[in-house]
Design an enzyme around this catalytic site. Structure first.
Site, mmCIF file in Angstrom:
data_model
loop_
_atom_site.group_PDB
_atom_site.id
_atom_site.type_symbol
_atom_site.label_atom_id
_atom_site.label_comp_id
_atom_site.label_asym_id
_atom_site.label_seq_id
_atom_site.Cartn_x
_atom_site.Cartn_y
_atom_site.Cartn_z
ATOM 1 N N GLY A 73 -4.302 42.588 63.658
ATOM 2 C CA GLY A 73 -4.095 42.868 62.238
ATOM 3 C C GLY A 73 -4.067 44.369 62.002
ATOM 4 O O GLY A 73 -3.254 44.872 61.218
ATOM 5 N N ASN A 153 -11.673 41.398 52.249
ATOM 6 C CA ASN A 153 -12.508 40.801 53.284
ATOM 7 C C ASN A 153 -14.003 40.865 52.984
ATOM 8 O O ASN A 153 -14.773 40.101 53.538
ATOM 9 C CB ASN A 153 -12.233 41.475 54.635
ATOM 10 C CG ASN A 153 -12.197 42.984 54.539
ATOM 11 O OD1 ASN A 153 -11.447 43.552 53.732
ATOM 12 N ND2 ASN A 153 -12.999 43.653 55.334
ATOM 13 N N SER A 201 -3.515 38.147 61.166
ATOM 14 C CA SER A 201 -4.201 38.239 62.459
ATOM 15 C C SER A 201 -4.757 36.873 62.841
ATOM 16 O O SER A 201 -5.487 36.248 62.055
ATOM 17 C CB SER A 201 -5.333 39.262 62.357
ATOM 18 O OG SER A 201 -6.064 39.281 63.558
ATOM 19 N N ALA A 202 -4.425 36.415 64.063
ATOM 20 C CA ALA A 202 -4.742 35.037 64.465
ATOM 21 C C ALA A 202 -6.235 34.723 64.457
ATOM 22 O O ALA A 202 -6.642 33.615 64.101
ATOM 23 C CB ALA A 202 -4.167 34.761 65.854
ATOM 24 N N THR A 239 5.527 43.873 76.868
ATOM 25 C CA THR A 239 5.814 42.513 77.321
ATOM 26 C C THR A 239 5.062 41.556 76.409
ATOM 27 O O THR A 239 3.883 41.753 76.132
ATOM 28 C CB THR A 239 5.349 42.345 78.785
ATOM 29 O OG1 THR A 239 6.042 43.319 79.563
ATOM 30 C CG2 THR A 239 5.647 40.953 79.303
ATOM 31 N N CYS A 328 -16.131 45.963 60.567
ATOM 32 C CA CYS A 328 -15.472 47.154 61.088
ATOM 33 C C CYS A 328 -16.268 48.402 60.767
ATOM 34 O O CYS A 328 -16.199 49.395 61.473
ATOM 35 C CB CYS A 328 -14.076 47.298 60.506
ATOM 36 S SG CYS A 328 -13.010 45.963 61.005
HETATM 37 C C1 LIG Z 1 -9.931 41.590 60.167
HETATM 38 C C2 LIG Z 1 -9.052 42.310 59.235
HETATM 39 C C3 LIG Z 1 -8.082 43.212 59.697
HETATM 40 C C4 LIG Z 1 -7.962 43.600 61.149
HETATM 41 O O1 LIG Z 1 -7.500 42.575 61.960
HETATM 42 P P1 LIG Z 1 -7.768 42.708 63.555
HETATM 43 O O2 LIG Z 1 -6.892 41.668 64.150
HETATM 44 O O3 LIG Z 1 -9.216 42.429 63.752
HETATM 45 O O4 LIG Z 1 -7.370 44.088 63.957
HETATM 46 C C5 LIG Z 1 -7.255 43.809 58.764
HETATM 47 N N1 LIG Z 1 -7.359 43.535 57.451
HETATM 48 C C6 LIG Z 1 -8.276 42.680 56.967
HETATM 49 C C7 LIG Z 1 -8.317 42.388 55.507
HETATM 50 C C8 LIG Z 1 -9.144 42.040 57.845
HETATM 51 O O5 LIG Z 1 -10.070 41.205 57.359
#
Ligand SMILES: *Cc1c(COP(=O)(O)O)cnc(C)c1O
Length: 406
Positions: A73, A153, A201-202, A239, A328
Site C-alpha cells: 500500500g 486507519n 493493500s492485500a 518480476t 506505522c
Molecule cells: C496499512 C496502510 C497503508 C500501507 O499499506 P502497506 O501495504 O502496509 O504498505 C497505507 N494506507 C493506509 C490507510 C493503511 O492503513
C-alpha cells in the site's frame, strides 16, 4: 491462555483460501510471466492476465490494464503522489491532501516539498471529515493532484470521496484516494466513486503481506516510481510476484462477495464494544464519528489520566492485541498526528487505544475485553499522579468538560 486479536486495521490473518490460491505459483507455475517462449512462462503470463481481470472486475474498473500491481500500500501511495507530481511538473507544483492521511502519503508529500512542490494539508473537523467545499477552496491554478483517503486507519472516518471526486473532475485535476482501509469494509467501485487513482493493500483484507494495487484510470499520465524492465506495461519494473498477486486476487474476491455479511457482523461487534466501554468506563472520548460514516470495524477511545502503552501492555498480559494509534507511527514518542488534527490535546492523545475487529471476531471475545478492560483502566488510574490530582480537584477533566459542552 486466551488470544483475542483486535488489531485488524494494522494487519489481518491470511485467509486459508488465499494461501491455497497462492500455492500453485510457489510450486508448479514458478515461471517468469515475461518469459513467454516456453510453457511455464506462458502459464504464468496467462495466470497473471486472469488475475488482473479478476481484480479489475472486483473494483469496477473499466479495463484490466488500469490495474498495476505493487509491493505494498505504501508503494501504491508513493507512486500516486510522486508519479503524478513528476508527470505534471510543467503544469504546476501544488498538491492538496489532508492532515490525517497515512504516513505513506504525508511522507511522499514532505519529500516533494523539499524539491519545490507546494502542499496544502487540509484541516479536518473534530470527527476527521474534510468537506468537498474545503477541497474546492484550496484549488489553485497550479494544482496538479488531490489525494484524500477513503477511510482513516486510526479513527475510522469515511470521507465523502464521491463528492470530492466531482470537485476534482470539474477542475480537471487528477484525484487519488488511499482506499487501503476501505476494502472489505465498505463497497468500492472506482467508476461509481469517480476516482482517477486508488491504492489498496492485500494484507488489510486477509491477503498476504507485500502486495498491493494502484488503480490508474486510462488517460491519466503518471511517471514511473520504479525503473527497469518492461513489466506492468512499462510502468513498474520487477518480476511479477505471481503468488502474492494470486493471494491478493482471491482475498479481494472474498472481501467483495462476503461484504454485506461481514459488514453486518463487524458493525455489531464494533457497537457492542463501543457501547460496552461507554457503560463501564468514565472519562473517555470516542475518537472519530458515530454510526455509518465510521469504518464498521474501528473503535478508538482516549482514556484520560493514563498512557496508551501501559494499557496495551496489560491487555497483552490478558492475551488481547490492540494498538495505540497507528502501527506505522509506533516506536515514536509523538502522539498520533490524526488525534492532534481532530483537536485531542497531547496528554489525552497519549492515552488512546484502537481496537479493530475482524470478520472472525466473536461476541465472546468482545465480552472478554469488556470484562478485562475496565479493570485495567481502574488499576492504572489508581497508580496515576494525574488521576490523583484530578481527584484532589487540582486538575480538570477534559472529557468531563466535553460532555458538559454537548
Ligand atoms: C496499512 C496502510 C497503508 C500501507 O499499506 P502497506 O501495504 O502496509 O504498505 C497505507 N494506507 C493506509 C490507510 C493503511 O492503513
Amino acid at each position: 491462555m486466551k488470544s483475542v486479536y483486535l488489531d485488524n486495521n494494522a494487519t489481518t490473518s491470511v485467509a486459508p483460501e488465499a494461501v491455497e490460491a497462492m500455492m500453485p505459483y510457489l510450486t508448479d507455475i514458478w515461471g517468469n510471466a515475461s518469459s513467454v517462449f516456453y510453457e511455464t512462462g506462458q502459464r504464468a503470463e496467462e495466470a497473471l492476465a486472469a488475475l488482473r481481470k479478476s481484480v479489475a472486475d472486483n473494483l469496477g474498473a473499466a479495463n484490466p490494464n488500469e490495474i498495476y500491481f505493487t509491493a505494498s500500500g505504501c508503494e501504491a501511495d508513493n507512486w500516486a503522489v510522486k508519479g503524478i507530481a513528476y508527470a505534471n511538473k510543467r503544469k504546476g507544483n501544488h498538491i492538496i491532501t489532508t492532515k490525517i492521511e497515512h504516513h505513506a502519503i504525508l511522507g511522499a508529500c514532505e519529500f516533494l516539498e523539499k524539491q519545490g512542490f507546494e502542499v496544502t494539508y487540509l484541516d479536518v473537523d473534530k470527527y476527521g471529515f474534510v468537506t468537498p467545499e474545503a477541497v474546492e477552496n484550496a484549488i489553485k491554478d497550479n494544482t496538479i493532484l488531490i489525494s484524500i483517503m477513503t477511510a482513516n486507519n486510526e479513527i475510522g472516518t469515511i470521507m465523502p470521496i464521491k463528492e470530492i471526486a466531482k470537485v476534482a473532475k470539474a477542475h480537471k485535476i487528477p484525484f487519488h484516494t488511499d482506499a487501503v482501509q476501505a476494502i472489505g469494509h465498505i463497497p468500492i467501485n472506482v467508476q461509481e466513486l469517480g476516482v482517477d487513482m486508488l491504492s489498496l493493500s492485500a494484507h488489510k483484507f486477509h491477503g498476504p503481506k507485500g502486495v498491493g494495487v494502484l488503480y490508474v484510470k486510462n488517460g491519466i499520465r503518471i511517471e514511473n516510481l520504479i525503473h527497469g524492465g518492461g513489466q506492468e506495461r512499462g510502468k513498474r519494473a520487477a518480476t511479477e510476484n505471481l503468488a502474492g498477486i494470486a493471494g491478493l486476487a482471491k482475498a479481494l474476491d472474498m472481501a467483495v462477495s462476503n461484504l454485506d455479511k461481514n459488514m453486518a457482523h463487524m458493525t455489531k461487534m464494533r457497537d457492542m464494544l463501543i457501547d460496552g466501554i461507554r457503560e463501564r468506563v468514565d472519562y473517555i472520548k470516542l475518537n472519530g464519528p458515530e454510526g455509518e460514516n465510521r469504518l464498521c470495524n474501528n473503535v478508538n477511545f482516549s482514556y484520560e489520566f493514563i498512557e496508551g502503552e501501559s494499557i496495551l501492555m496489560r491487555l497483552n498480559m490478558k492475551g488481547i492485541a490492540a494498538s495505540s494509534g497507528s502501527a506505522c507511527a509506533s516506536g515514536s514518542l509523538d502522539p498520533s498526528h490524526v488525534l492532534l488534527a481532530i483537536g485531542v490535546p497531547h496528554e489525552i492523545a497519549h492515552g488512546s487505544i484502537r481496537f479493530s475487529v475482524g470478520s472472525d471476531t466473536t461476541e465472546e471475545e468482545i465480552k472478554y475485553v469488556l470484562d478485562e478492560l475496565p479493570k485495567i483502566i481502574t488499576g492504572l488510574r489508581m497508580m496515576s499522579p494525574m488521576y490523583e490530582a484530578f481527584e484532589d480537584g487540582k486538575l480538570e477533566s477534559f472529557t468531563a468538560k466535553l460532555k458538559e459542552d454537548k
